[in-house]
Motif scaffolding. Sequence first.
Motif, PDB file in Angstrom:
ATOM      1  N   ILE A  71       0.838  -1.203   0.000  1.00 46.39           N
ATOM      2  CA  ILE A  71       0.000   0.000   0.000  1.00 46.39           C
ATOM      3  C   ILE A  71       0.870   1.248   0.000  1.00 46.39           C
ATOM      4  CG2 ILE A  71      -1.680   1.333   1.348  1.00 46.39           C
ATOM      5  CD1 ILE A  71      -2.942  -1.314   2.208  1.00 46.39           C
ATOM      6  N   THR A  72       1.966   1.219   0.745  1.00 45.01           N
ATOM      7  CA  THR A  72       2.895   2.354   0.737  1.00 45.01           C
ATOM      8  C   THR A  72       3.501   2.539  -0.653  1.00 45.01           C
ATOM      9  OG1 THR A  72       3.418   1.983   3.076  1.00 45.01           O
ATOM     10  CG2 THR A  72       4.983   3.311   1.816  1.00 45.01           C
ATOM     11  N   ARG A  73       3.835   1.444  -1.322  1.00 41.35           N
ATOM     12  CA  ARG A  73       4.371   1.536  -2.678  1.00 41.35           C
ATOM     13  C   ARG A  73       3.362   2.201  -3.621  1.00 41.35           C
ATOM     14  NH1 ARG A  73       4.253  -0.613  -7.501  1.00 41.35           N
ATOM     15  NH2 ARG A  73       2.444  -1.882  -6.935  1.00 41.35           N
ATOM     16  N   ARG A  74       2.098   1.834  -3.466  1.00 39.07           N
ATOM     17  CA  ARG A  74       1.060   2.430  -4.320  1.00 39.07           C
ATOM     18  C   ARG A  74       0.884   3.923  -4.010  1.00 39.07           C
ATOM     19  NH1 ARG A  74      -3.627  -2.361  -4.264  1.00 39.07           N
ATOM     20  NH2 ARG A  74      -2.199  -4.069  -4.826  1.00 39.07           N
ATOM     21  N   ILE A  75       1.008   4.273  -2.739  1.00 40.92           N
ATOM     22  CA  ILE A  75       0.924   5.697  -2.381  1.00 40.92           C
ATOM     23  C   ILE A  75       2.069   6.468  -3.036  1.00 40.92           C
ATOM     24  CG2 ILE A  75       1.072   7.367  -0.483  1.00 40.92           C
ATOM     25  CD1 ILE A  75      -0.232   5.234   1.323  1.00 40.92           C
ATOM     26  N   CYS A  76       3.277   5.912  -2.950  1.00 38.09           N
ATOM     27  CA  CYS A  76       4.434   6.573  -3.571  1.00 38.09           C
ATOM     28  C   CYS A  76       4.235   6.713  -5.080  1.00 38.09           C
ATOM     29  CB  CYS A  76       5.711   5.784  -3.284  1.00 38.09           C
ATOM     30  SG  CYS A  76       6.257   5.825  -1.560  1.00 38.09           S
ATOM     31  N   ASP A  77       3.705   5.679  -5.724  1.00 36.79           N
ATOM     32  CA  ASP A  77       3.461   5.747  -7.164  1.00 36.79           C
ATOM     33  C   ASP A  77       2.472   6.866  -7.499  1.00 36.79           C
ATOM     34  OD1 ASP A  77       5.187   3.690  -7.686  1.00 36.79           O
ATOM     35  OD2 ASP A  77       3.651   2.204  -8.163  1.00 36.79           O
ATOM     36  N   ASN A  78       1.396   6.943  -6.724  1.00 41.92           N
ATOM     37  CA  ASN A  78       0.387   7.986  -6.934  1.00 41.92           C
ATOM     38  C   ASN A  78       0.988   9.374  -6.752  1.00 41.92           C
ATOM     39  OD1 ASN A  78      -2.172   9.460  -6.971  1.00 41.92           O
ATOM     40  ND2 ASN A  78      -2.035   9.453  -4.747  1.00 41.92           N
ATOM     41  N   PHE A  79       1.772   9.546  -5.697  1.00 37.54           N
ATOM     42  CA  PHE A  79       2.369  10.850  -5.418  1.00 37.54           C
ATOM     43  C   PHE A  79       3.348  11.253  -6.530  1.00 37.54           C
ATOM     44  CE2 PHE A  79       1.869  11.021  -0.484  1.00 37.54           C
ATOM     45  CZ  PHE A  79       0.488  10.980  -0.642  1.00 37.54           C
ATOM     46  N   GLN A  80       4.157  10.287  -6.983  1.00 34.99           N
ATOM     47  CA  GLN A  80       5.144  10.612  -8.005  1.00 34.99           C
ATOM     48  C   GLN A  80       4.470  10.909  -9.340  1.00 34.99           C
ATOM     49  OE1 GLN A  80       8.084  11.463  -7.983  1.00 34.99           O
ATOM     50  NE2 GLN A  80       8.770  11.255 -10.105  1.00 34.99           N
ATOM     51  N   ARG A  81       3.385  10.223  -9.621  1.00 31.69           N
ATOM     52  CA  ARG A  81       2.684  10.416 -10.889  1.00 31.69           C
ATOM     53  C   ARG A  81       1.915  11.729 -10.915  1.00 31.69           C
ATOM     54  NH1 ARG A  81       0.632   5.881 -10.838  1.00 31.69           N
ATOM     55  NH2 ARG A  81      -1.365   6.351  -9.829  1.00 31.69           N
ATOM     56  N   ARG A  98      11.239   7.636  -1.399  1.00 34.72           N
ATOM     57  CA  ARG A  98      10.529   6.373  -1.595  1.00 34.72           C
ATOM     58  C   ARG A  98      11.186   5.204  -0.850  1.00 34.72           C
ATOM     59  NH1 ARG A  98       7.459   3.687  -5.978  1.00 34.72           N
ATOM     60  NH2 ARG A  98       7.233   5.763  -6.887  1.00 34.72           N
ATOM     61  N   ILE A  99      12.496   5.058  -0.982  1.00 32.34           N
ATOM     62  CA  ILE A  99      13.135   3.864  -0.434  1.00 32.34           C
ATOM     63  C   ILE A  99      13.086   3.863   1.095  1.00 32.34           C
ATOM     64  CG2 ILE A  99      15.513   4.733  -0.354  1.00 32.34           C
ATOM     65  CD1 ILE A  99      14.263   1.245  -1.503  1.00 32.34           C
ATOM     66  N   VAL A 100      13.166   5.055   1.717  1.00 32.52           N
ATOM     67  CA  VAL A 100      13.012   5.143   3.173  1.00 32.52           C
ATOM     68  C   VAL A 100      11.607   4.713   3.570  1.00 32.52           C
ATOM     69  CG1 VAL A 100      13.092   6.662   5.175  1.00 32.52           C
ATOM     70  CG2 VAL A 100      14.700   7.001   3.318  1.00 32.52           C
ATOM     71  N   ALA A 101      10.610   5.236   2.851  1.00 33.31           N
ATOM     72  CA  ALA A 101       9.218   4.910   3.166  1.00 33.31           C
ATOM     73  C   ALA A 101       8.941   3.422   3.000  1.00 33.31           C
ATOM     74  CB  ALA A 101       8.281   5.727   2.278  1.00 33.31           C
ATOM     75  N   LEU A 102       9.437   2.826   1.926  1.00 29.70           N
ATOM     76  CA  LEU A 102       9.167   1.410   1.673  1.00 29.70           C
ATOM     77  C   LEU A 102       9.822   0.513   2.714  1.00 29.70           C
ATOM     78  CD1 LEU A 102       9.515   1.193  -2.221  1.00 29.70           C
ATOM     79  CD2 LEU A 102       7.446   1.430  -0.844  1.00 29.70           C
ATOM     80  N   CYS A 103      11.051   0.830   3.091  1.00 37.12           N
ATOM     81  CA  CYS A 103      11.742   0.017   4.106  1.00 37.12           C
ATOM     82  C   CYS A 103      11.051   0.135   5.458  1.00 37.12           C
ATOM     83  CB  CYS A 103      13.205   0.429   4.213  1.00 37.12           C
ATOM     84  SG  CYS A 103      14.214  -0.031   2.790  1.00 37.12           S
ATOM     85  N   ALA A 104      10.658   1.351   5.827  1.00 34.97           N
ATOM     86  CA  ALA A 104       9.972   1.545   7.106  1.00 34.97           C
ATOM     87  C   ALA A 104       8.629   0.835   7.106  1.00 34.97           C
ATOM     88  CB  ALA A 104       9.782   3.036   7.379  1.00 34.97           C
ATOM     89  N   PRO A 168       7.162  14.727   7.280  1.00 30.13           N
ATOM     90  CA  PRO A 168       5.910  14.207   7.845  1.00 30.13           C
ATOM     91  C   PRO A 168       5.101  13.376   6.847  1.00 30.13           C
ATOM     92  CG  PRO A 168       5.722  16.571   7.425  1.00 30.13           C
ATOM     93  CD  PRO A 168       7.158  16.202   7.226  1.00 30.13           C
ATOM     94  N   GLN A 169       5.333  13.565   5.561  1.00 28.01           N
ATOM     95  CA  GLN A 169       4.620  12.760   4.567  1.00 28.01           C
ATOM     96  C   GLN A 169       4.979  11.280   4.728  1.00 28.01           C
ATOM     97  OE1 GLN A 169       5.934  14.563   0.939  1.00 28.01           O
ATOM     98  NE2 GLN A 169       4.690  16.414   1.209  1.00 28.01           N
ATOM     99  N   VAL A 170       6.249  10.995   4.926  1.00 28.11           N
ATOM    100  CA  VAL A 170       6.704   9.611   5.086  1.00 28.11           C
ATOM    101  C   VAL A 170       6.161   9.022   6.380  1.00 28.11           C
ATOM    102  CG1 VAL A 170       8.727   8.125   5.342  1.00 28.11           C
ATOM    103  CG2 VAL A 170       8.766  10.020   3.706  1.00 28.11           C
ATOM    104  N   VAL A 171       6.223   9.788   7.459  1.00 26.24           N
ATOM    105  CA  VAL A 171       5.719   9.306   8.747  1.00 26.24           C
ATOM    106  C   VAL A 171       4.233   8.996   8.660  1.00 26.24           C
ATOM    107  CG1 VAL A 171       5.333   9.900  11.165  1.00 26.24           C
ATOM    108  CG2 VAL A 171       7.502  10.508  10.073  1.00 26.24           C
ATOM    109  N   GLN A 172       3.464   9.895   8.046  1.00 28.20           N
ATOM    110  CA  GLN A 172       2.011   9.717   8.017  1.00 28.20           C
ATOM    111  C   GLN A 172       1.565   8.627   7.049  1.00 28.20           C
ATOM    112  OE1 GLN A 172      -0.132  13.461   7.673  1.00 28.20           O
ATOM    113  NE2 GLN A 172       1.254  14.438   9.133  1.00 28.20           N
TER     114      GLN A 172
END
Length: 450
Positions: A71-81, A98-104, A168-172
């Motif tokens: 789900i985090t990967r899909r959020i990152c894809d949406n944000f980047q697109r 992205r990579i920090v968010a995905l690992c966390a 805060p985007q990554v945390v949330q």
Amino acid sequence: MRYYSQPLKYDKVFRDPVLGHIYVEHQVILDLINTPEFQRLRRIKQLGTTSLTFHGAEHTRFSHSLGVYEITRRICDNFQRNYPTKEAGDGLWDDSERIVALCAALLHDVGHGAYSHTFEHIFHTNHEQITQQIITSKETEINHVLSQVGPDFPERVASVINKTYDNPQVVQMISSQVDADRMDYLLSDSYYTGAQYGKFDLDRILQVMRPYSGGICFRASGLHAIEYYIVCRFQMYQQVYFHPVSRSMEVILSHLLMRAKELALKPNSNFKPSLLMPIFENHYSLDDYLQIDDGVLNTYFIMWRRSEDPILSDLAKRFLNRHPFKSAKYDDQTEFLIPKLQEIIEKAGFNPKYYTATDNSFDQPYDVYDPKSKHQNAQIELMENDGNLVELSQASDLVKAITGKLIGDKRFFFPREMLKPTKNVELFQPLYDEFQKYIDNDNLIIPKEN
């Protein structure tokens, strides 16, 4: 600092019954999944004792962690697109995060103990702190994998778990009132329990989610999808997470381990369950902690059924054979009755320390941010077309009606024999009759005077 992770030549795909497919695109994610610390999560049930109430709920922390990652990967894809940053400070998405968010996201639950939250309550551990320790300890394979991305990368990932990360985007994405963690467990728990209450529109929520300088918000057009998510969460807590039978089995599990700890710590005791002794003595290393999973506890429980200690043996049998305690709801007006009932239970042959308990289960479906609160959940904000932000309960009468309201109940747990005796009926019949005067329709009551 920008971090680089080698992309896989071909995506690694995990088939998932809830999310369809989970795509792994980076070598570091695949390497993390293959570490022993992460594989351990296959041996820990996501919902602890809930599978003793909803028999399908056998899913694990492993599958949940993969789901949160996806789900985090899909959020990152949406944000980047749709919302890529154009210039520094514009509040849009910088895909180097992205990579920090995905690992966390993948590792957010790696520190959970056996039987998940039950273990945490019994031994006063903190899975988030242990998660950070696993990520930052030089002794773990997870740390070794993360360190290959950058020498300070493990600490950066751990800071997301600790909610101190500077974006805060990554945390949330991982910790807020509509985050990847909650969205996955609602969908997964609904699917595996067979309860339909948790099925909200994930795709729509991801479509209306967007970054801004303060973190993550949602386009105002997605109001109804967010409302439905809040209602789904409300219903899942009422119907699944607070189910009295699951809570009863947690009480038995808790008391079983409490009795084992007391026996193990007695002077000159021969009762020494080796894998649990570091936990019992509160002198455990990270490696000691990681040795324990659901299977370890269940193996001990099977052995303890034949214990010479009658309480340990009986509690082990009750847990393994699914003989839950009964319970009754109480409130401020009837709470004073509990010592009286415990006295009756003790006269009937049950030690109230191990065969009774009180449990309070409450949660808030939606909580407006309060800086004075100990639990500072980021509030849900909707962005209007002009860029103004509106807090969710100000835009939704439905959400406003349940905002800040605690849901749940308080229950008194006791042996089911007090209501349906199976032995010593004649000897203890007066006690059973007396006890039952205080129970009516699943509630403690004050008996009427004769």
